[in-house]
Design an enzyme around this catalytic site. Sequence first.
Site, PDB file in Angstrom:
ATOM      1  N   VAL A 185       0.823  -1.219   0.000  1.00 22.91           N
ATOM      2  CA  VAL A 185       0.000   0.000   0.000  1.00 22.91           C
ATOM      3  C   VAL A 185       0.854   1.265   0.000  1.00 22.91           C
ATOM      4  O   VAL A 185       0.336   2.351  -0.222  1.00 22.91           O
ATOM      5  CB  VAL A 185      -0.971   0.062   1.208  1.00 22.91           C
ATOM      6  CG1 VAL A 185      -1.954  -1.084   1.170  1.00 22.91           C
ATOM      7  CG2 VAL A 185      -0.225   0.115   2.534  1.00 22.91           C
ATOM      8  N   LYS A 186       2.145   1.155   0.245  1.00 21.28           N
ATOM      9  CA  LYS A 186       3.011   2.331   0.381  1.00 21.28           C
ATOM     10  C   LYS A 186       3.415   2.853  -1.007  1.00 21.28           C
ATOM     11  O   LYS A 186       3.130   2.222  -2.019  1.00 21.28           O
ATOM     12  CB  LYS A 186       4.236   1.988   1.239  1.00 21.28           C
ATOM     13  CG  LYS A 186       3.879   1.409   2.626  1.00 21.28           C
ATOM     14  CD  LYS A 186       3.183   2.413   3.553  1.00 21.28           C
ATOM     15  CE  LYS A 186       2.445   1.758   4.697  1.00 21.28           C
ATOM     16  NZ  LYS A 186       3.235   1.356   5.843  1.00 21.28           N
TER      17      LYS A 186
END
Length: 357
Positions: free
Chosen positions: A173-174
């Site tokens: 998700v980063k």
Amino acid sequence: MIRYSRQQIDDDDIAAVTAVLRGDWLTTGPAVTAFEEDLCAATGAAHAVAFANGTAALHGAAAAGGLGPGDVVATSPLSFVASANCARYVGATPTFVDIDPATLNLDPTRVPAGLDGLVAVHYAGLPVDLTALPDRPRVIIEDAAHAIGSLTPDGPVGNCAHSDLCCFSFHPVKPMTTAEGGAVTTNSAELAERLRRFRSHGMVPDPSRGGWYYEVVDTGYNYRLTDIQAALGSSQLRKLEGFTAARIAAADRYRELLADADLQLPPEIPAGYRSAYHLFPVRVRDRRRTYDGLQAAGVGVQVHYVPIHHHPVMAPYGPFDLPETDAAYEGLLSLPLYPDLTAADQDRVIAVLRSLL
Ligand SMILES: *Cc1c(COP(=O)(O)O)cnc(C)c1O
């Protein structure tokens, strides 16, 4: 389902990973060293040490920085629990500095004097202004899990211009990913050496006593990143500028299309700064209803975060009085934002959101 964030993987990434799988080294090989060099080039730091994940990177930074029992380590309450847990892992005492509602970052002007450690979280990608600290804590660690690609007036986040160590996470998700993964950057050769030891059992080889010989000189772990992951990291890093530009464009589009909506947009990015926009956190009036309505319509919004001091595991260190964080948390909602979010999907998010406000 439109997710709040997701990875962007292309054929180059797949080829980079496949090449490692066909080679001689799956871990502790040349792809890890290459990724660390690439991270130095991207951030401007003198040293980068890859870790198994961002939490391990924070643990390594706290240990390498010399934090331990008797030390007080402050962080932002509006963050993931790992930002505070790194203090607990080394036996230090976690505490919190309330946020500035204008940035959603911990308010650097409120950081108390004489602090042993500070874990400065660049929330959503907006860098904390570390030049505004009234008194320099003994050890400054940046939690840049949201902020690879972010810029400050003094250069890229990760160059440690005003810190000792800077930690990244490469969870999917980063802003960029290695599946699981993390890294610490520093300008200190001594800290880099301690980080490398900590990552691998505290072992130090001594070839003068035989090619096989090593000694374990302090407590360490197996926190290594594999070459498979590192190759993916180098490939992703080559595309980071494009990812960041796409996230900024989507964030600007949200700002424009939601300008007249009944919600509070994320903090403005001050002149001289660039946010990597890991998140697009808006504040709404009825968060429960808005969250449920968006989820029911297939829009995977998320809340960043349940404040760390609300978790039962932090009760022994409290009680904490953090009114700005508590107030911000009430309305927070992260809208979907990732590099290949289409305009059509974004329009759908906006339409459902507007129908619920
Ligand atoms: C994701 C995250 C971490 C932990 O990183 P992992 O790679 O998931 O271990 C730490 N701090 C913050 C602020 C994060 O968002």
